[in-house]
Motif scaffolding. Structure first.
Motif, short mmCIF file in Angstrom:
data_model
loop_
_atom_site.label_atom_id
_atom_site.label_comp_id
_atom_site.label_asym_id
_atom_site.label_seq_id
_atom_site.Cartn_x
_atom_site.Cartn_y
_atom_site.Cartn_z
N LEU A 168 -0.75 -25.24 -39.55
CA LEU A 168 -1.23 -26.58 -39.82
C LEU A 168 -2.72 -26.55 -39.50
O LEU A 168 -3.10 -26.24 -38.37
N TYR A 217 -5.76 -32.80 -42.92
CA TYR A 217 -5.10 -31.53 -42.61
C TYR A 217 -4.41 -30.98 -43.85
O TYR A 217 -4.13 -31.71 -44.80
N LEU A 231 -1.13 -28.08 -44.70
CA LEU A 231 -0.07 -27.22 -44.22
C LEU A 231 -0.12 -25.98 -45.10
O LEU A 231 0.06 -26.08 -46.32
N GLU A 247 8.86 -31.15 -41.13
CA GLU A 247 9.05 -30.87 -39.71
C GLU A 247 8.83 -29.38 -39.52
O GLU A 247 9.51 -28.56 -40.15
N VAL A 278 6.06 -30.31 -35.03
CA VAL A 278 5.00 -31.03 -35.72
C VAL A 278 5.64 -31.79 -36.87
O VAL A 278 6.44 -31.21 -37.62
N GLY A 289 4.96 -34.84 -40.11
CA GLY A 289 3.99 -35.54 -40.93
C GLY A 289 4.50 -35.61 -42.36
O GLY A 289 5.69 -35.43 -42.62
N GLN A 290 3.56 -35.85 -43.28
CA GLN A 290 3.89 -35.88 -44.70
C GLN A 290 2.85 -35.06 -45.45
O GLN A 290 1.67 -35.07 -45.10
N GLY A 338 -2.10 -32.71 -46.47
CA GLY A 338 -1.53 -33.70 -45.56
C GLY A 338 -1.81 -35.11 -46.05
O GLY A 338 -2.89 -35.40 -46.56
N ASP A 370 -1.45 -39.10 -41.12
CA ASP A 370 -1.68 -38.30 -39.92
C ASP A 370 -0.44 -37.48 -39.60
O ASP A 370 0.65 -37.77 -40.06
N TRP A 371 -0.60 -36.46 -38.80
CA TRP A 371 0.50 -35.65 -38.30
C TRP A 371 0.58 -35.86 -36.80
O TRP A 371 -0.35 -36.39 -36.19
N ASP A 372 1.70 -35.46 -36.21
CA ASP A 372 1.86 -35.68 -34.78
C ASP A 372 2.75 -34.60 -34.18
O ASP A 372 3.49 -33.92 -34.88
#
Length: 141
Positions: free
Chosen positions: A33, A59, A61, A90, A101, A103-104, A128, A131-133
């Motif tokens: 990521l 971001y 992936l 995921e 991690v 996100g979408q 991305g 946001d990611w988390d």
């Protein structure tokens, strides 16, 4: 604080919602990521002060997957079929840890082919969305 370090894998990478999940983990040979930040220049004003420039965080992936030509269920076909669509993801870097991690991303088609008599890979880069988390791994993973 003591030194801590982990290896990538065994882990998982999935796209979609419960009941309609595409599993990439068995085919992925590299996974990252990659966050990036674009910062605008500060704007000087007559008083000598500066207005701080805006920052935009985004971001991608990215990774590599083993090419599979055995069926229409392969990830190569899945990526082409769903290119341009947004999917939740995921990414569990290691099942020995407690971090995942989420996100979408927007799916993009991957390359196919390469050297003859070689196990070829395809690089992927999914943009991305939002946001990611980080989240703790729960018993469902």
């Amino acid at each position: 604080m003591p030194i801590k370090s982990n290896k990538l894998g065994p882990g998982s990478l999935t796209f979609g919602e419960t009941g309609d999940i595409a599993e990439f983990g068995t085919q992925v040979t590299a996974m990252t990521l990659e966050p990036s930040t674009e910062a605008e220049d500060n704007i000087p004003v007559l008083s000598g002060d500066e207005l701080e420039g805006d920052e935009t965080v985004s971001y991608n992936l990215t990774g590599s997957l083993l090419q599979d030509y055995s069926s229409m269920e392969s990830l190569l076909v899945w990526c082409k079929t769903h290119q341009g669509e947004v999917f939740p993801f995921e990414f569990v870097p290691s099942t020995e840890g407690n971090i995942k991690v989420v996100g979408q991303v927007k799916i993009r088609a991957t390359s196919i082919g390469g050297d003859v008599k070689t196990r070829n890979t395809s690089d992927f880069e999914f943009k991305g969305i939002g946001d990611w988390d980080y989240e703790p791994i729960t018993a469902e993973v």
